[in-house]
Design a protein around this motif. Structure first.
Motif, PDB file in Angstrom:
ATOM      1  N   UNK A 165       0.816  -1.220   0.000  1.00  0.00           N
ATOM      2  CA  UNK A 165       0.000   0.000   0.000  1.00  0.00           C
ATOM      3  C   UNK A 165       0.842   1.258   0.000  1.00  0.00           C
ATOM      4  N   UNK A 166       1.662   1.420   1.013  1.00  0.00           N
ATOM      5  CA  UNK A 166       2.509   2.616   1.127  1.00  0.00           C
ATOM      6  C   UNK A 166       3.495   2.675  -0.036  1.00  0.00           C
ATOM      7  N   UNK A 167       4.084   1.540  -0.367  1.00  0.00           N
ATOM      8  CA  UNK A 167       5.045   1.495  -1.459  1.00  0.00           C
ATOM      9  C   UNK A 167       4.426   1.858  -2.791  1.00  0.00           C
ATOM     10  N   UNK A 168       3.184   1.424  -3.007  1.00  0.00           N
ATOM     11  CA  UNK A 168       2.501   1.754  -4.262  1.00  0.00           C
ATOM     12  C   UNK A 168       2.221   3.246  -4.353  1.00  0.00           C
ATOM     13  N   UNK A 169       1.812   3.835  -3.248  1.00  0.00           N
ATOM     14  CA  UNK A 169       1.552   5.278  -3.235  1.00  0.00           C
ATOM     15  C   UNK A 169       2.851   6.070  -3.371  1.00  0.00           C
ATOM     16  N   UNK A 170       3.928   5.554  -2.797  1.00  0.00           N
ATOM     17  CA  UNK A 170       5.215   6.261  -2.837  1.00  0.00           C
ATOM     18  C   UNK A 170       5.740   6.402  -4.260  1.00  0.00           C
ATOM     19  N   UNK A 171       5.360   5.495  -5.146  1.00  0.00           N
ATOM     20  CA  UNK A 171       5.822   5.578  -6.536  1.00  0.00           C
ATOM     21  C   UNK A 171       5.337   6.852  -7.227  1.00  0.00           C
ATOM     22  N   UNK A 172       4.277   7.456  -6.721  1.00  0.00           N
ATOM     23  CA  UNK A 172       3.779   8.700  -7.300  1.00  0.00           C
ATOM     24  C   UNK A 172       4.580   9.908  -6.803  1.00  0.00           C
ATOM     25  N   UNK A 173       5.214   9.777  -5.643  1.00  0.00           N
ATOM     26  CA  UNK A 173       5.866  10.927  -5.026  1.00  0.00           C
ATOM     27  C   UNK A 173       7.387  10.865  -5.045  1.00  0.00           C
ATOM     28  N   UNK A 174       7.946   9.672  -4.965  1.00  0.00           N
ATOM     29  CA  UNK A 174       9.406   9.532  -4.986  1.00  0.00           C
ATOM     30  C   UNK A 174       9.790   8.806  -6.260  1.00  0.00           C
ATOM     31  N   UNK A 175      10.220   9.548  -7.230  1.00  0.00           N
ATOM     32  CA  UNK A 175      10.573   8.986  -8.538  1.00  0.00           C
ATOM     33  C   UNK A 175      12.097   8.931  -8.648  1.00  0.00           C
ATOM     34  N   UNK A 176      12.633   7.816  -8.176  1.00  0.00           N
ATOM     35  CA  UNK A 176      14.092   7.672  -8.134  1.00  0.00           C
ATOM     36  C   UNK A 176      14.708   7.739  -9.526  1.00  0.00           C
ATOM     37  N   UNK A 177      14.034   7.207 -10.508  1.00  0.00           N
ATOM     38  CA  UNK A 177      14.590   7.195 -11.863  1.00  0.00           C
ATOM     39  C   UNK A 177      14.648   8.598 -12.461  1.00  0.00           C
ATOM     40  N   UNK A 178      13.672   9.420 -12.147  1.00  0.00           N
ATOM     41  CA  UNK A 178      13.686  10.811 -12.606  1.00  0.00           C
ATOM     42  C   UNK A 178      14.826  11.565 -11.938  1.00  0.00           C
ATOM     43  N   UNK A 179      15.001  11.345 -10.630  1.00  0.00           N
ATOM     44  CA  UNK A 179      16.097  11.992  -9.903  1.00  0.00           C
ATOM     45  C   UNK A 179      17.447  11.588 -10.499  1.00  0.00           C
ATOM     46  N   UNK A 180      17.594  10.289 -10.744  1.00  0.00           N
ATOM     47  CA  UNK A 180      18.861   9.797 -11.269  1.00  0.00           C
ATOM     48  C   UNK A 180      19.116  10.280 -12.692  1.00  0.00           C
ATOM     49  N   UNK A 181      18.078  10.320 -13.502  1.00  0.00           N
ATOM     50  CA  UNK A 181      18.234  10.828 -14.869  1.00  0.00           C
ATOM     51  C   UNK A 181      18.665  12.292 -14.845  1.00  0.00           C
ATOM     52  N   UNK A 182      18.089  13.083 -13.957  1.00  0.00           N
ATOM     53  CA  UNK A 182      18.471  14.494 -13.862  1.00  0.00           C
ATOM     54  C   UNK A 182      19.939  14.639 -13.467  1.00  0.00           C
ATOM     55  N   UNK A 183      20.398  13.774 -12.551  1.00  0.00           N
ATOM     56  CA  UNK A 183      21.810  13.820 -12.151  1.00  0.00           C
ATOM     57  C   UNK A 183      22.721  13.511 -13.338  1.00  0.00           C
ATOM     58  N   UNK A 184      22.352  12.494 -14.100  1.00  0.00           N
ATOM     59  CA  UNK A 184      23.164  12.116 -15.265  1.00  0.00           C
ATOM     60  C   UNK A 184      23.145  13.227 -16.310  1.00  0.00           C
ATOM     61  N   UNK A 185      21.977  13.786 -16.573  1.00  0.00           N
ATOM     62  CA  UNK A 185      21.870  14.831 -17.589  1.00  0.00           C
ATOM     63  C   UNK A 185      22.645  16.083 -17.186  1.00  0.00           C
ATOM     64  N   UNK A 186      22.631  16.420 -15.884  1.00  0.00           N
ATOM     65  CA  UNK A 186      23.437  17.560 -15.422  1.00  0.00           C
ATOM     66  C   UNK A 186      24.926  17.286 -15.639  1.00  0.00           C
ATOM     67  N   UNK A 187      25.344  16.050 -15.360  1.00  0.00           N
ATOM     68  CA  UNK A 187      26.744  15.673 -15.577  1.00  0.00           C
ATOM     69  C   UNK A 187      27.109  15.784 -17.062  1.00  0.00           C
ATOM     70  N   UNK A 188      26.242  15.255 -17.909  1.00  0.00           N
ATOM     71  CA  UNK A 188      26.507  15.313 -19.351  1.00  0.00           C
ATOM     72  C   UNK A 188      26.558  16.757 -19.823  1.00  0.00           C
ATOM     73  N   UNK A 189      25.624  17.584 -19.369  1.00  0.00           N
ATOM     74  CA  UNK A 189      25.610  18.991 -19.781  1.00  0.00           C
ATOM     75  C   UNK A 189      26.889  19.719 -19.355  1.00  0.00           C
ATOM     76  N   UNK A 190      27.403  19.376 -18.181  1.00  0.00           N
ATOM     77  CA  UNK A 190      28.599  20.037 -17.665  1.00  0.00           C
ATOM     78  C   UNK A 190      29.870  19.527 -18.351  1.00  0.00           C
ATOM     79  N   UNK A 191      29.975  18.214 -18.514  1.00  0.00           N
ATOM     80  CA  UNK A 191      31.216  17.628 -18.994  1.00  0.00           C
ATOM     81  C   UNK A 191      31.231  17.312 -20.495  1.00  0.00           C
ATOM     82  N   UNK A 192      30.072  17.307 -21.120  1.00  0.00           N
ATOM     83  CA  UNK A 192      29.961  17.026 -22.558  1.00  0.00           C
ATOM     84  C   UNK A 192      28.961  18.006 -23.184  1.00  0.00           C
TER      85      UNK A 192
END
Length: 135
Positions: free
Chosen positions: A100-127
């Motif tokens: 229940x809690x885990x299913x609801x958390x998928x709407x609020x904590x999007x780990x893949x979006x956070x990680x993609x943003x980190x990678x994209x910031x790295x790429x923008x800075x270094x490439x």
């Protein structure tokens, strides 16, 4: 044969930062924003759908999320940032184990979006030559 199928599907196979960018964006969209919930402006992806399958679904979603950490390693991100990314995936996996809690958390904590943003910031800075303009 599988690589030619991926190439035909438009998935770049190279190690250049622009290719990594395309793969990371595609994976984030698949895991977090694949489907729009009818009647709302909310999107869900495979991560939330797999989370509905007890234990195994969360494990599969976490393994798919770790793919982005592998891509981060390939473009030379720091170990500290990659550890943070693993922490995001791990937290998402652990919270997903709670019914229940885990299913609801998928709407609020999007780990893949956070990680993609980190990678994209790295790429923008270094490439910076691999930057794209979104329409």
């Amino acid at each position: 044969m599988a690589s030619s199928t991926l190439k035909e599907a438009g998935v770049p196979l190279g190690t250049h930062a622009a290719d990594v960018r395309k793969r990371v964006v595609a994976m984030e969209q698949l895991l977090e924003r694949s489907f729009k919930i009818p009647g709302t402006n909310q999107h869900v992806g495979l991560d939330a759908i797999l989370g509905l399958i007890p234990v195994g679904g969360d494990l599969i979603a976490a393994l798919m999320g770790l793919y982005m950490v592998w891509e981060a390693r390939n473009i030379g991100m720091s170990k500290g940032k990659m550890l943070r990314m693993v922490g995001n995936v791990g937290f998402d996996w652990l919270i997903g184990l709670i019914p229940g809690i885990g299913d609801a958390a998928d709407f609020f904590f999007r780990s893949n979006t956070r990680n993609a943003k980190m990678i994209l910031r790295h790429i923008d800075k270094h490439h910076p030559g691999s930057a794209t303009i979104d329409n």
